[in-house]
Design an enzyme around this catalytic site. Structure first.
Site, short mmCIF file in Angstrom:
data_model
loop_
_atom_site.label_atom_id
_atom_site.label_comp_id
_atom_site.label_asym_id
_atom_site.label_seq_id
_atom_site.Cartn_x
_atom_site.Cartn_y
_atom_site.Cartn_z
N ASN A 11 0.87 -1.18 0.00
CA ASN A 11 0.00 0.00 0.00
C ASN A 11 0.90 1.23 0.00
O ASN A 11 1.54 1.52 1.01
CB ASN A 11 -0.89 -0.03 1.26
N LYS A 13 0.04 4.29 -0.22
CA LYS A 13 -0.59 5.48 0.38
C LYS A 13 -0.37 6.68 -0.54
O LYS A 13 -0.38 6.54 -1.75
CB LYS A 13 -0.05 5.71 1.79
N HIS A 94 -9.36 1.15 5.07
CA HIS A 94 -8.08 1.34 5.77
C HIS A 94 -8.30 2.28 6.96
O HIS A 94 -9.08 3.23 6.87
CB HIS A 94 -7.04 1.92 4.80
N GLU A 96 -6.64 4.62 8.10
CA GLU A 96 -6.39 6.05 7.84
C GLU A 96 -7.61 6.70 7.20
O GLU A 96 -7.90 7.87 7.46
CB GLU A 96 -5.13 6.19 6.96
N GLU A 164 -5.22 -5.05 10.64
CA GLU A 164 -4.17 -4.05 10.83
C GLU A 164 -4.41 -3.28 12.13
O GLU A 164 -5.23 -2.35 12.16
CB GLU A 164 -4.17 -3.06 9.67
N GLY A 170 2.92 1.89 10.70
CA GLY A 170 3.94 2.94 10.56
C GLY A 170 4.70 3.25 11.83
O GLY A 170 5.41 4.25 11.90
N SER A 209 3.64 -2.55 10.21
CA SER A 209 5.09 -2.61 10.44
C SER A 209 5.71 -3.95 10.04
O SER A 209 6.69 -4.40 10.66
CB SER A 209 5.44 -2.25 11.90
C1 PEP Z 1 -0.61 0.07 6.13
O1 PEP Z 1 -0.77 1.27 6.18
O2 PEP Z 1 -1.45 -0.64 5.56
C2 PEP Z 1 0.59 -0.50 6.75
C3 PEP Z 1 0.55 -1.75 7.10
O3 PEP Z 1 1.65 0.35 6.95
P1 PEP Z 1 3.10 -0.04 7.56
O4 PEP Z 1 3.53 -1.33 6.92
O5 PEP Z 1 3.98 1.11 7.14
O6 PEP Z 1 2.92 -0.17 9.01
#
Ligand code: PEP
Length: 248
Positions: A11, A13, A94, A96, A164, A170, A209
């Site tokens: 992803n 973003k 997601h 976000e 998630e 992040g 992460s």
């Molecule tokens: C995400 O935003 O879907 C995600 C998993 O980000 P990260 O791997 O950077 O934690």
């Protein structure tokens, strides 16, 4: 049921530019050498068309779509529009977007239906905040989120779930393996409760992460069918080892 094919999705973003088609090509080369793992990249919508033309075996997806087919929704894109651009699926729900755009479970459910109606796939994201994790109710909260976001028509042919934890995205923090496994088992039970036998065929990805160092341990856990990867998917050097760590 046979083991589900591992699914590793990046992803991007709000990152990337046309020049990053070079990154996609490097990922595509690696994916071509790893048959037996489904690999996807979800770039910003502006890059979908260019990426779709250079993706090789990499499946190009969007990061969101609107639930309606057309109309007065300034700035939004319908499922048919992202499909026409070259996406074959979209991330939906997601955290976000749930936080920044106030998306509800009902919105996410409608987006999944819209993607299915357009002949596309969906990666439906769920996950708890840190307060929810600390409350001890994460499993109850996240399974309820899934139950409310999941359309009754869902099958593993077109829908995957991504667990998630918001606090792991992040941040470099990852739940302990037992907690990931417990959540994935609970999500599987919810899928089977809602969808019957079809619920066993839905891949449940872990996201938050994931990196080259922790991917193998996470991807080996029961009911972890792949990974949704943010930061580490932006460069081939950090994303390819995650593809390589996926069980085949
Ligand atoms: C995400 O935003 O879907 C995600 C998993 O980000 P990260 O791997 O950077 O934690």
């Amino acid at each position: 049921m046979a083991q589900l094919t591992s699914y590793i999705v990046g992803n991007w973003k709000m990152n990337g530019s046309a020049a990053d088609v070079a990154v996609l090509r490097a990922i595509a080369d690696a994916a071509a050498g790893h048959e037996g793992v489904d690999v996807g990249i979800c770039p910003p919508a502006t890059l979908i068309a260019a990426f779709a033309g250079a993706a090789g075996p990499v499946q190009i997806g969007a990061q969101d779509c609107h639930a309606k087919a057309s109309g007065a929704h300034t700035g939004n894109l319908s499922a048919a529009m992202i499909r026409e651009a070259g996406a074959t699926y979209s991330i939906i729900g997601h955290s976000e977007r749930r936080a920044d755009q106030g998306e509800t479970d009902a919105d996410v459910n409608a987006k999944a239906e819209a993607l299915h109606a357009a002949g596309m796939g969906a990666i439906l994201c769920v996950g708890e905040t840190l307060d929810e994790r600390d409350s001890g109710n994460a499993i109850l909260i996240v399974t309820a989120q899934l139950a409310a976001s999941l359309p009754a028509s869902a099958t593993g042919d077109w829908l995957s779930v991504a667990y998630e934890p918001v606090w792991a995205i992040g941040t470099g923090r990852v739940p302990v393996s037992d907690d990931i496994a417990a959540m994935h088992a609970a999500l599987r039970a919810t899928l089977v409760e809602k969808l019957g036998e079809a619920g066993k065929g839905v891949r449940i990805l872990y996201g938050g992460s994931v990196n080259a160092g922790n991917a193998a341990e996470i991807l080996a856990l029961a009911d972890v069918g792949g990974a949704l990867v943010g930061g580490a998917s932006l460069k081939a050097e950090s994303f390819v080892p995650i593809i390589e760590a996926a069980p085949r």
